[in-house]
Design a protein around this motif. Structure first.
Motif, mmCIF file in Angstrom:
data_model
loop_
_atom_site.group_PDB
_atom_site.id
_atom_site.type_symbol
_atom_site.label_atom_id
_atom_site.label_comp_id
_atom_site.label_asym_id
_atom_site.label_seq_id
_atom_site.Cartn_x
_atom_site.Cartn_y
_atom_site.Cartn_z
ATOM 1 N N GLU A 143 2.256 -15.946 2.840
ATOM 2 C CA GLU A 143 3.085 -15.336 3.882
ATOM 3 C C GLU A 143 4.570 -15.563 3.593
ATOM 4 O OE1 GLU A 143 1.585 -17.174 7.377
ATOM 5 O OE2 GLU A 143 -0.015 -15.687 7.684
ATOM 6 N N LYS A 144 4.921 -16.728 3.035
ATOM 7 C CA LYS A 144 6.315 -17.044 2.742
ATOM 8 C C LYS A 144 6.881 -16.184 1.617
ATOM 9 C CE LYS A 144 6.447 -21.935 4.115
ATOM 10 N NZ LYS A 144 6.646 -23.331 3.610
ATOM 11 N N ILE A 145 6.061 -15.828 0.623
ATOM 12 C CA ILE A 145 6.611 -15.175 -0.563
ATOM 13 C C ILE A 145 6.349 -13.672 -0.625
ATOM 14 C CG2 ILE A 145 6.349 -17.318 -1.890
ATOM 15 C CD1 ILE A 145 4.069 -15.867 -3.441
ATOM 16 N N ARG A 146 5.544 -13.132 0.264
ATOM 17 C CA ARG A 146 5.122 -11.745 0.068
ATOM 18 C C ARG A 146 6.277 -10.747 0.130
ATOM 19 N NH1 ARG A 146 1.466 -10.770 5.554
ATOM 20 N NH2 ARG A 146 3.092 -11.318 7.075
ATOM 21 N N ASP A 147 7.342 -11.052 0.873
ATOM 22 C CA ASP A 147 8.471 -10.130 0.954
ATOM 23 C C ASP A 147 9.302 -10.109 -0.323
ATOM 24 O OD1 ASP A 147 7.758 -9.351 3.497
ATOM 25 O OD2 ASP A 147 9.128 -10.733 4.510
ATOM 26 N N CYS A 148 9.080 -11.068 -1.217
ATOM 27 C CA CYS A 148 9.795 -11.108 -2.500
ATOM 28 C C CYS A 148 9.036 -10.389 -3.608
ATOM 29 C CB CYS A 148 10.018 -12.551 -2.939
ATOM 30 S SG CYS A 148 10.966 -13.551 -1.782
ATOM 31 N N LEU A 149 7.832 -9.936 -3.324
ATOM 32 C CA LEU A 149 6.964 -9.395 -4.362
ATOM 33 C C LEU A 149 6.857 -7.881 -4.277
ATOM 34 C CD1 LEU A 149 4.024 -11.971 -4.096
ATOM 35 C CD2 LEU A 149 5.867 -11.953 -5.791
ATOM 36 N N ASP A 150 6.764 -7.244 -5.448
ATOM 37 C CA ASP A 150 6.521 -5.805 -5.534
ATOM 38 C C ASP A 150 5.064 -5.501 -5.840
ATOM 39 O OD1 ASP A 150 9.314 -4.383 -5.469
ATOM 40 O OD2 ASP A 150 9.567 -6.183 -6.685
ATOM 41 N N SER A 151 4.377 -6.433 -6.466
ATOM 42 C CA SER A 151 2.950 -6.276 -6.747
ATOM 43 C C SER A 151 2.389 -7.637 -7.125
ATOM 44 C CB SER A 151 2.698 -5.266 -7.878
ATOM 45 O OG SER A 151 3.138 -5.792 -9.120
ATOM 46 N N VAL A 152 1.076 -7.740 -7.111
ATOM 47 C CA VAL A 152 0.408 -8.948 -7.596
ATOM 48 C C VAL A 152 -0.806 -8.554 -8.420
ATOM 49 C CG1 VAL A 152 1.122 -10.535 -5.764
ATOM 50 C CG2 VAL A 152 -0.947 -9.167 -5.476
ATOM 51 N N ILE A 153 -1.100 -9.396 -9.383
ATOM 52 C CA ILE A 153 -2.370 -9.328 -10.109
ATOM 53 C C ILE A 153 -3.101 -10.626 -9.789
ATOM 54 C CG2 ILE A 153 -3.508 -9.218 -12.353
ATOM 55 C CD1 ILE A 153 -1.047 -7.719 -13.381
ATOM 56 N N LEU A 154 -4.181 -10.507 -9.053
ATOM 57 C CA LEU A 154 -4.964 -11.671 -8.654
ATOM 58 C C LEU A 154 -6.206 -11.738 -9.536
ATOM 59 C CD1 LEU A 154 -4.765 -11.308 -4.766
ATOM 60 C CD2 LEU A 154 -3.239 -12.602 -6.279
ATOM 61 N N VAL A 172 -2.245 -6.529 0.628
ATOM 62 C CA VAL A 172 -2.566 -5.190 0.142
ATOM 63 C C VAL A 172 -1.887 -4.085 0.927
ATOM 64 C CG1 VAL A 172 -4.669 -4.798 1.500
ATOM 65 C CG2 VAL A 172 -4.480 -3.856 -0.830
ATOM 66 N N ASP A 173 -1.503 -4.324 2.163
ATOM 67 C CA ASP A 173 -0.802 -3.292 2.929
ATOM 68 C C ASP A 173 0.685 -3.229 2.615
ATOM 69 O OD1 ASP A 173 -3.110 -2.472 4.203
ATOM 70 O OD2 ASP A 173 -2.838 -3.817 5.918
ATOM 71 N N ARG A 174 1.194 -4.217 1.867
ATOM 72 C CA ARG A 174 2.625 -4.287 1.557
ATOM 73 C C ARG A 174 2.941 -3.944 0.108
ATOM 74 N NH1 ARG A 174 5.978 -7.885 4.770
ATOM 75 N NH2 ARG A 174 4.955 -8.352 6.750
ATOM 76 N N MET A 175 1.961 -4.004 -0.774
ATOM 77 C CA MET A 175 2.224 -3.835 -2.199
ATOM 78 C C MET A 175 0.930 -3.479 -2.918
ATOM 79 S SD MET A 175 2.523 -7.900 -3.133
ATOM 80 C CE MET A 175 3.379 -8.215 -1.575
ATOM 81 N N ASN A 176 1.065 -3.091 -4.177
ATOM 82 C CA ASN A 176 -0.121 -2.883 -4.995
ATOM 83 C C ASN A 176 -0.759 -4.224 -5.337
ATOM 84 O OD1 ASN A 176 -0.315 -0.014 -5.412
ATOM 85 N ND2 ASN A 176 1.577 -0.166 -6.579
ATOM 86 N N VAL A 177 -2.026 -4.327 -5.048
ATOM 87 C CA VAL A 177 -2.801 -5.514 -5.395
ATOM 88 C C VAL A 177 -3.842 -5.095 -6.425
ATOM 89 C CG1 VAL A 177 -4.423 -7.269 -4.581
ATOM 90 C CG2 VAL A 177 -2.471 -6.613 -3.154
ATOM 91 N N HIS A 178 -3.736 -5.672 -7.604
ATOM 92 C CA HIS A 178 -4.746 -5.425 -8.637
ATOM 93 C C HIS A 178 -5.531 -6.706 -8.854
ATOM 94 C CE1 HIS A 178 -6.759 -3.592 -12.005
ATOM 95 N NE2 HIS A 178 -6.539 -4.706 -12.692
ATOM 96 N N ILE A 179 -6.827 -6.582 -8.976
ATOM 97 C CA ILE A 179 -7.704 -7.735 -9.157
ATOM 98 C C ILE A 179 -8.381 -7.644 -10.514
ATOM 99 C CG2 ILE A 179 -9.749 -8.946 -8.292
ATOM 100 C CD1 ILE A 179 -9.044 -7.750 -5.515
ATOM 101 N N ASN A 180 -8.213 -8.685 -11.309
ATOM 102 C CA ASN A 180 -8.974 -8.832 -12.543
ATOM 103 C C ASN A 180 -10.131 -9.791 -12.282
ATOM 104 O OD1 ASN A 180 -7.540 -7.175 -14.357
ATOM 105 N ND2 ASN A 180 -6.014 -8.780 -14.703
#
Length: 326
Positions: A121-132, A152-160
């Protein structure tokens, strides 16, 4: 993949299907090698904590160099992709993410999602996407889905999903649960390479078919991403759209002698602080964290027998010279 490839008509140009990605410098940045997991298939050098976390002032100095070279001089987008180890364990990670965002960079994390929901929650506003990355040996499915759902509602979330052949069926079931729990995320079943080098683990033909088919979704990413698929064109002009996995599974990730845009579309900062054009290391060291770096302005000829890193595969390559940046 939307077509068939033959060795008699090899690919001579590998280009981005999205032209904006050719103007994006994807910086694969290893901040250190401490990790909350110690997966059996992961080399110790990627999780044993033997490399200290990089100093904040050194990281910020390279931020400034990249902005001046890539963004200000050439008008490119700098996209930082922090990895490790587990990058969220860096003691100053929140500050590093915020300052990168303030400088106009786009920012991603490659993470195992093991940190608490409060942290995300603290860092999500600094991110454009994540790869989890879902590691079956350690991950808790419910927590992993909760982290993905937060983002996932704020950015592209890709899961490997790392698919070890010995735990394939169970992990595939969990991948399907991830698809159900996170319908708006994209998911890749990630084939594992021995020692994270070029050689694949010994997958059965059925397992390879499942890896190629994946866990499809009708949902497509709606936000910006640093990379996607590549348009591979043969000498006769036949073009096919390929994912990184397609090149790996078909054994066509071989471009020795080609001109490659590593250093123009990519950069690699190792945990030791060495700066390279890309994960492959072609071209050798171009600098070190905490000192001036000779950031490239021209393509380089590939000298590797095989391209084993997804980020390196998703970079423009051509049998013909491509010239300098303009």
């Amino acid at each position: 993949m939307d077509g068939a490839h033959t060795t008699a008509d090899p690919y001579t140009l590998i280009a981005h299907t999205n032209p904006h990605h050719a103007q994006t410098v994807l910086v694969d940045w290893m901040l250190g090698n401490a990790c909350s997991y110690a997966c059996s298939y992961c080399p110790k050098a990627l999780h044993d904590g033997s490399i200290r976390w990089q100093k904040t002032e050194d990281v910020l100095d390279l931020y400034r160099q990249m902005k001046a070279h890539y963004a200000d001089r050439y008008g490119k987008t700098v996209w930082l992709q922090f990895t490790g180890g587990e990058p969220t364990m860096h003691p100053r990670i929140i500050d590093l993410l915020r300052q990168a965002s303030d400088m106009g960079f786009r920012v991603s994390l490659i993470s195992n999602a093991s940190r608490t929901l409060r942290f995300w929650e603290k860092i999500r506003d600094c991110l454009d996407s994540v790869i989890l990355t879902y590691h079956n040996e350690f991950a808790t499915l419910d927590h992993f889905i909760a982290v993905g759902d937060l983002l996932v509602d704020r950015m592209n979330v890709h899961i490997n999903v790392t698919m070890h052949p010995d735990r394939f069926d169970r992990t595939f079931d969990e991948a399907k649960a991830l698809r159900t729990g996170l319908p708006n995320a994209t998911i890749t079943l990630k084939p594992l390479r021995v020692g994270f080098e070029a050689e694949l683990y010994d997958y059965s033909s059925e397992q390879k078919q499942i890896l190629s088919r994946g866990v499809p979704s009708k949902v497509r990413p709606s936000g910006v991403t640093p990379r996607s698929t590549m348009q591979a064109t043969t000498g006769s002009g036949q073009s096919h759209t390929l994912r990184a996995n397609d090149f790996i599974l078909q054994g066509i990730n071989r471009w020795e002698g080609y001109e490659c845009n590593i250093g123009l579309e990519s950069l690699r900062i190792k945990g030791s602080g060495e700066v390279l054009r890309a994960v492959c290391g072609v071209g050798g060291r171009i600098g070190h964290l905490g000192a001036p770096v000779a950031l490239p302005d021209a393509a380089i000829r590939c000298s590797k027998a095989a391209c084993s890193c997804v980020a390196d595969i998703l970079t423009t390559k051509s049998k013909q010279p491509m010239g300098h940046l303009e």
